[in-house]
Design an enzyme around this catalytic site. Structure first.
Site, short mmCIF file in Angstrom:
data_model
loop_
_atom_site.label_atom_id
_atom_site.label_comp_id
_atom_site.label_asym_id
_atom_site.label_seq_id
_atom_site.Cartn_x
_atom_site.Cartn_y
_atom_site.Cartn_z
N HIS A 67 10.58 -16.35 21.82
CA HIS A 67 10.04 -15.91 20.53
C HIS A 67 9.74 -17.09 19.61
O HIS A 67 9.95 -17.01 18.40
CB HIS A 67 11.04 -14.95 19.86
N HIS A 80 14.13 -5.89 20.04
CA HIS A 80 14.61 -7.18 20.58
C HIS A 80 16.07 -7.12 21.05
O HIS A 80 16.86 -8.03 20.81
CB HIS A 80 14.46 -8.29 19.55
N ARG A 102 9.83 -3.51 20.91
CA ARG A 102 10.38 -2.25 20.40
C ARG A 102 10.54 -1.19 21.49
O ARG A 102 9.70 -1.09 22.38
CB ARG A 102 9.46 -1.70 19.30
N ASP A 129 0.33 -8.23 14.83
CA ASP A 129 1.62 -8.01 15.49
C ASP A 129 1.32 -7.02 16.62
O ASP A 129 1.83 -5.90 16.63
CB ASP A 129 2.66 -7.47 14.52
N GLU A 159 3.99 -14.20 22.54
CA GLU A 159 5.14 -13.75 23.33
C GLU A 159 4.66 -13.00 24.58
O GLU A 159 4.24 -11.84 24.48
CB GLU A 159 6.01 -12.82 22.49
#
Length: 352
Positions: free
Chosen positions: A176, A102, A76, A250, A316
């Site tokens: 990803h 992304h 982000r 996340d 990631e």
């Protein structure tokens, strides 16, 4: 080279299968995507451990980034803007809120890469390239990108991301893929795996899963994976506001090794049921742990499987989200003559 079908505009998308021993990987030119990674379990039964779709058209129809190369800036960027050398650049907004995620929705995951080079044998590889024009989604500089997948005889899949720019810009490229070590569609929740991340600090997030700019020690929290624990044992710990905020994990973890010249161990997952293990190595300073929190069974994946929360785990590597606004996280800047390089490795094997 194989045909993975056609996109809405009629273009056919190439697929390249890399094989070495019992491990194989299938790469799509669309999004330079890792479509499958097939590895044996303790009984020598081979299964695909990567979530995804069966055809290129399905990847185009469902922008869920499964296995895709993500860029120009993975993760982000707040307010869809950043400043460089006194100039503010406005990016394409996408997702919930006024942010860019992304690459702004028309990033590398939506591009058909050119297959530049393919080799088989003991060092099977494919190199894919793409040129992002100056101003693409608001980013300055023409960016020439190369993504090389290489599968060696020990079952290690190395992904090498390279980029060169014509103007100062920012870059943060990653893969990803979401993994289920029991096998995609097996029915066993991916979060039952045991996870180790050698990181003493994590990046707390606020609204929109944007970082606060602070770092938090993981000791005594649900985010302490230094000695290894099952993800399932802490993913529903609602006493931690960070777990509530992200509906699970996340979050970015700041790796103790930091930014390195050679890949270092960033995560290790083990699955007791299948006996499979996977390590992720990287040259980058952080890793984003994502537990598929927004999968709700509404979109089919491979063989019509409906993916739900926890069916896949992403690791990631890269820079933390919104690094252009937080220099304490590092720098995403590259300049002409000073190219970008990120090397990451997925290593798979069997518990002995």
């Amino acid at each position: 080279m194989e045909d993975s079908g056609a996109l809405a505009d009629g273009r056919h998308v190439a697929a390249i299968v890399l094989r070495n021993g019992a491990v194989s990987a299938r790469i799509l030119a669309y999004g330079a995507t890792l479509q499958s990674l097939i590895a044996p379990d303790r009984h020598s039964r081979r299964a695909d451990i990567v979530l995804g779709h069966d055809t290129a058209a399905e990847y185009e129809a469902h922008q869920d980034y499964l296995g895709a190369t993500v860029g120009r800036y993975a993760n982000r960027i707040a307010r869809a803007e950043f400043a460089l050398d006194g100039v503010t650049y406005h990016l394409r907004r996408n997702g919930a809120g006024p942010n860019s995620v992304h690459g702004g929705g028309l990033g590398f995951d939506r591009q058909v890469f050119e297959v530049a080079e393919v080799h088989g044998g003991k060092d099977a590889m494919v190199r894919l390239t793409h040129t992002s024009p100056d101003g693409d989604s608001g980013y300055p500089g023409q960016l020439h990108v190369s993504v090389t997948y290489r599968l060696d005889a020990k079952g290690a899949l190395t992904i090498r991301f390279e980029a060169e720019t014509t103007r100062p810009t920012i870059v943060n490229i990653t893969n990803h893929a979401l993994f289920n070590l029991s096998g995609e569609g097996d029915g066993r929740t991916a979060t039952m795996a045991r996870l180790m991340i050698p990181a003493s600090r994590m990046v707390p997030v606020a609204r929109g899963n944007l970082p606060t700019g602070k770092l938090r020690d993981v000791g005594g929290t649900a985010f302490d994976f230094r000695r290894g624990r099952t993800i399932e044992s802490v993913i529903r710990d609602g006493r931690d506001p960070q777990i509530v905020q992200a509906r699970g994990f996340d979050h970015s973890f700041m790796l103790d090794a930091g930014l390195t010249a050679l890949p270092h161990l960033a995560a290790r997952m083990t699955d007791a049921a299948s006996g499979r293990w996977m390590e992720m190595w990287t040259t980058q300073p952080s890793v984003q742990l994502y537990t598929g929190n927004y999968f709700d069974g509404s979109k089919p994946g491979k063989a019509g499987h409906l993916y739900r929360m926890g069916d896949g785990v992403a690791l990631e590597p890269g820079l933390p989200p919104d690094t252009p606004h937080f220099p304490q996280f590092g720098s995403a800047r590259i300049d002409p003559g000073r190219p970008y390089l990120h090397v990451m490795v997925y290593r798979v094997g069997i518990l002995r």
